[in-house]
Design a protein around this motif. Structure first.
Motif, mmCIF file in Angstrom:
data_model
loop_
_atom_site.group_PDB
_atom_site.id
_atom_site.type_symbol
_atom_site.label_atom_id
_atom_site.label_comp_id
_atom_site.label_asym_id
_atom_site.label_seq_id
_atom_site.Cartn_x
_atom_site.Cartn_y
_atom_site.Cartn_z
ATOM 1 N N LEU A 194 0.846 -1.201 0.000
ATOM 2 C CA LEU A 194 0.000 0.000 0.000
ATOM 3 C C LEU A 194 0.883 1.253 0.000
ATOM 4 O O LEU A 194 1.830 1.346 0.784
ATOM 5 C CB LEU A 194 -0.876 -0.005 1.257
ATOM 6 N N ILE A 195 0.569 2.207 -0.873
ATOM 7 C CA ILE A 195 1.304 3.486 -0.841
ATOM 8 C C ILE A 195 0.667 4.365 0.233
ATOM 9 O O ILE A 195 -0.470 4.815 0.096
ATOM 10 C CB ILE A 195 1.270 4.196 -2.211
ATOM 11 N N ILE A 196 1.426 4.596 1.309
ATOM 12 C CA ILE A 196 0.888 5.379 2.427
ATOM 13 C C ILE A 196 1.091 6.865 2.158
ATOM 14 O O ILE A 196 0.288 7.703 2.518
ATOM 15 C CB ILE A 196 1.601 5.026 3.756
ATOM 16 N N ASP A 197 2.195 7.198 1.520
ATOM 17 C CA ASP A 197 2.532 8.596 1.312
ATOM 18 C C ASP A 197 3.525 8.674 0.155
ATOM 19 O O ASP A 197 4.302 7.739 -0.042
ATOM 20 C CB ASP A 197 3.189 9.140 2.603
ATOM 21 N N SER A 198 3.486 9.740 -0.612
ATOM 22 C CA SER A 198 4.483 9.956 -1.662
ATOM 23 C C SER A 198 4.891 11.414 -1.643
ATOM 24 O O SER A 198 4.064 12.276 -1.368
ATOM 25 C CB SER A 198 3.906 9.666 -3.051
ATOM 26 N N TRP A 199 6.151 11.671 -1.923
ATOM 27 C CA TRP A 199 6.570 13.064 -2.004
ATOM 28 C C TRP A 199 7.688 13.182 -3.026
ATOM 29 O O TRP A 199 8.200 12.175 -3.515
ATOM 30 C CB TRP A 199 6.996 13.612 -0.641
ATOM 31 N N PHE A 200 8.043 14.401 -3.346
ATOM 32 C CA PHE A 200 8.995 14.617 -4.416
ATOM 33 C C PHE A 200 10.317 15.106 -3.851
ATOM 34 O O PHE A 200 10.357 16.011 -3.023
ATOM 35 C CB PHE A 200 8.431 15.655 -5.393
ATOM 36 N N ASP A 201 11.409 14.456 -4.281
ATOM 37 C CA ASP A 201 12.729 14.884 -3.861
ATOM 38 C C ASP A 201 13.485 15.317 -5.116
ATOM 39 O O ASP A 201 13.464 14.606 -6.119
ATOM 40 C CB ASP A 201 13.441 13.699 -3.201
ATOM 41 N N ASN A 202 14.134 16.475 -5.041
ATOM 42 C CA ASN A 202 14.779 17.011 -6.242
ATOM 43 C C ASN A 202 15.848 16.095 -6.810
ATOM 44 O O ASN A 202 16.125 16.103 -7.998
ATOM 45 C CB ASN A 202 15.384 18.376 -5.950
ATOM 46 N N TYR A 203 16.505 15.279 -5.950
ATOM 47 C CA TYR A 203 17.586 14.409 -6.432
ATOM 48 C C TYR A 203 17.076 13.014 -6.766
ATOM 49 O O TYR A 203 17.464 12.418 -7.760
ATOM 50 C CB TYR A 203 18.698 14.333 -5.395
ATOM 51 N N LEU A 204 16.215 12.493 -5.915
ATOM 52 C CA LEU A 204 15.793 11.092 -6.087
ATOM 53 C C LEU A 204 14.502 10.930 -6.892
ATOM 54 O O LEU A 204 14.155 9.831 -7.292
ATOM 55 C CB LEU A 204 15.599 10.439 -4.710
ATOM 56 N N GLY A 205 13.795 12.019 -7.142
ATOM 57 C CA GLY A 205 12.494 11.917 -7.813
ATOM 58 C C GLY A 205 11.417 11.580 -6.801
ATOM 59 O O GLY A 205 11.510 11.967 -5.629
#
Ligand code: GTP
Length: 594
Positions: A194-205
């Motif tokens: 289950l995807i609990i949370d997603s966020w964006f990181d400038n280096y890792l995507g």
């Protein structure tokens, strides 16, 4: 799997979730003392400033109990504000248990009751914890009784602790081990996460926090998103301890993060299920409900060249905020922008602040509106979230507005004032339940009335004691009108409002006066008018003024003059020029807030 415990911490705002989480991390040695200097779970800058937890985050800690047995505790911090209950449901769906924290000085609050019921309905084991027992104002007996009466949990199960001093924390940890069941699931079936949370990181995507419900996920494996069938290779994976620690494998029952090095911000939607590309399951993990926005407002960049940056920023923010909705909108007065949907005013404020701070955008927000349901004479149902579209509609049979069921929990002495407030907000009383120290008032109130200062007014008339929890219930027939605002005879679409017809003359007068108080005097008279169709129903004028900022400088000190001009320049930046009239950007948002 036998030595894993997954749990959430749920409580009302400020009852001590983050402090308790920090204490766990400290006891279990996740961080050194120096690293503990700040509360670690509330890592977003904005959260620190406001002192509230906005985003759910998952941390894994290693606890060795008195019998020398090692356990891995995964806990997910959740927000406590009324606007963010959807984040709570998201966290709960990844857990087997929940700690219910109640501040021994404040007692049970409406939100606590609602989230506790949510956890019990999801069959989670709930461990009640009485926090802040070190404070002289703590009333252990009264709060224990409240937990028994209102929530219905037996007092013998309640653990008393102080997250601040550390007293009772080991008891909490041991109770987690004994009472919360280890995760169930199978290592040998198809991968289901289950995807609990997603966020964006400038280096890792894109980075996603996931809970493995079944099977095993290894680094470099090819995964598939069950709902979209899109597939990706897992680049890196790991856990937060709370420091990020890379791993090569995540197994059934565990909570960890993965990244596939992709920039496609829509790929990993919160609540989606992940499986293996080569051996996929079709089963979507249920239990997590996507929540729809409750209020809508137009957001426009002050500088029109920032439109593209704005679009990208909204995309990134909406990635881990499934309740944030946006679609392009074009305003005659403000140009290109977006109609955005939020859960409540606090949510809107936070998004706006993040856009301004993290993406350096200067944003104008229009005043928020709810979504209306409209039935046409040929039985079509239309949803309206934009006041300027109201006049374009034809053949309307009926307008309906969203009604919320509100639970207000308060000490009895504030009941009179609260009932008056609810009446003023067009509320209809449904029930009153009396307990020894508290009363639960159940009301049905139009959401349009709740979003304008209801929470703040409730807090102020009850000296901060009353608490509120509300949920959309149904659409009810109503009588609404679109109030247009004209400035120097020109209709400003971004200032249009949908209002209930009751007291419309009084309300228009107030709105016109409010705009008057916000508009700076300019070098000509400015007339402000409120109109229903072609009828002007309220008006006022801002008298002209020739403003010479340098008039304050008697001597000829150049640096002082420069400073004043600089100040005026900054002042100017916050204005939006429409025609030849400068309008402070707050005007668009605050006309309703009286
Ligand atoms: P949100 O993240 O906004 O939902 O709040 P929270 O529930 O995480 O509360 P937080 O841990 O930030 O605590 C709120 C305030 O209460 C802080 O000032 C803490 O220092 C204080 N606090 C928390 N636990 C205790 C305790 O056991 N005793 C005392 N005296 N203060 C506490």
């Amino acid at each position: 799997m036998k030595n894993i415990r997954n749990f959430s911490i749920i409580a009302h705002i400020d009852h001590g979730k983050s402090t308790l989480s920090d204490r766990f991390i400290q006891i279990c040695g996740g961080l050194t003392k120096r690293e503990m200097s700040n509360q670690v779970l509330d890592s977003m800058d904005l959260e620190k400033e406001r002192g509230i937890t906005i985003k759910a985050q998952g941390v894994t800690i290693k606890y060795i109990n008195q019998n020398n047995k090692t356990f891995y505790l995964n806990f997910i911090d959740t927000p406590g504000h009324v606007d963010f209950s959807y984040e709570v449901s998201r966290s709960l769906s990844a857990c087997e248990g929940a700690l219910l924290i109640v501040d021994a000085c404040q007692g049970v609050e409406a939100q606590t009751l609602a989230t506790c019921n949510m956890a019990l309905n999801m069959n989670l084991v709930v461990i009640p914890i009485l926090n802040k027992i070190d404070l002289p104002t703590a009333n252990i007996q009264k709060t224990t009784k409240e937990i028994e009466d209102i929530i219905g949990i037996s007092s013998k199960d309640i653990i008393k602790c102080s997250a601040k001093t550390g007293k009772g924390i080991i008891d909490v940890l041991n109770k987690i081990i004994t009472d919360i069941p280890a995760p169930i699931g199978s290592l040998h079936t198809k991968l289901q996460a289950l995807i609990i949370d997603s966020w964006f990181d400038n280096y890792l995507g894109v980075i996603s926090l996931i809970r493995i419900k079944n099977g095993i996920l290894k680094i470099k494996e090819r995964i598939q998103i069950v709902s979209t069938k899109k597939n990706y290779f897992v680049n890196q994976m790991g856990i937060f301890t709370p420091k990020s620690k890379n791993k090569k494998i995540l197994k059934c029952g565990e909570i960890g993060w993965i990244t596939c090095g992709i920039k496609d911000i829509t790929a990993f939607s919160v609540g989606d299920t992940i499986t293996l590309y080569n051996n996929p399951t079709k089963k979507i993990i249920s239990g997590f409900q996507k929540i729809k926005p409750k209020i809508f407002a137009g957001l426009f960049p002050v500088n029109t060249e920032q439109y593209e940056v704005f679009r990208t920023a909204l995309g990134k923010l909406s990635l881990n905020d499934s309740a944030l909705f946006y679609e392009p909108e074009n305003s005659h007065a403000l140009g290109f922008g977006f109609k955005c949907g939020f859960l409540g005013l606090l949510h809107m404020e936070i998004i706006q602040a993040r856009l301004e701070r993290e993406y350096n955008l200067n944003i104008i927000a229009t005043s928020p509106t709810v979504i209306y349901e409209i039935e046409t004479t040929n039985k079509n149902i239309i949803y309206l979230n934009n006041p300027s579209n109201l006049s374009k509609l034809q053949k309307i049979k009926e307008f309906r507005e969203p009604i919320a069921e509100c639970n207000i929990l308060t000490p009895p002495k504030y009941i009179g004032k609260i009932i008056n407030l609810c009446l003023k907000k067009r509320g209809i009383q449904k029930n009153i339940t009396y307990y020894e120290h508290q009363v639960i008032l159940k009301y049905e109130i139009p959401i349009s009335e709740i979003i304008i200062n209801f929470f703040d007014q409730l807090k102020s008339i009850s000296s901060g004691y009353a608490s509120l929890e509300y949920n959309f219930k149904y659409f009810k027939k109503t009588d609404i009108v679109c109030l247009n605002i004209l400035i120097n005879s020109e209709k400003i679409d971004a200032l249009s409002l949908i209002l209930h017809r009751d007291n419309i003359y009084r309300k228009s007068k107030k709105i016109v006066e409010k705009i008057k108080s916000l508009l700076p005097r300019q070098q000509f008279n400015i007339s402000i008018q409120a109109a229903l169709g072609n009828n002007i129903i309220a008006s006022s004028t801002v008298k002209q003024l020739r403003k010479n900022v340098l008039s304050k400088c008697y001597g000829g000190d150049v640096s002082r003059k420069k400073k004043l001009l600089q100040k005026q320049k900054i002042g100017k930046k916050k204005m939006k020029k429409i025609g030849n009239i400068k309008i402070p950007k707050e005007t668009f948002f605050s006309i309703l807030s009286n």
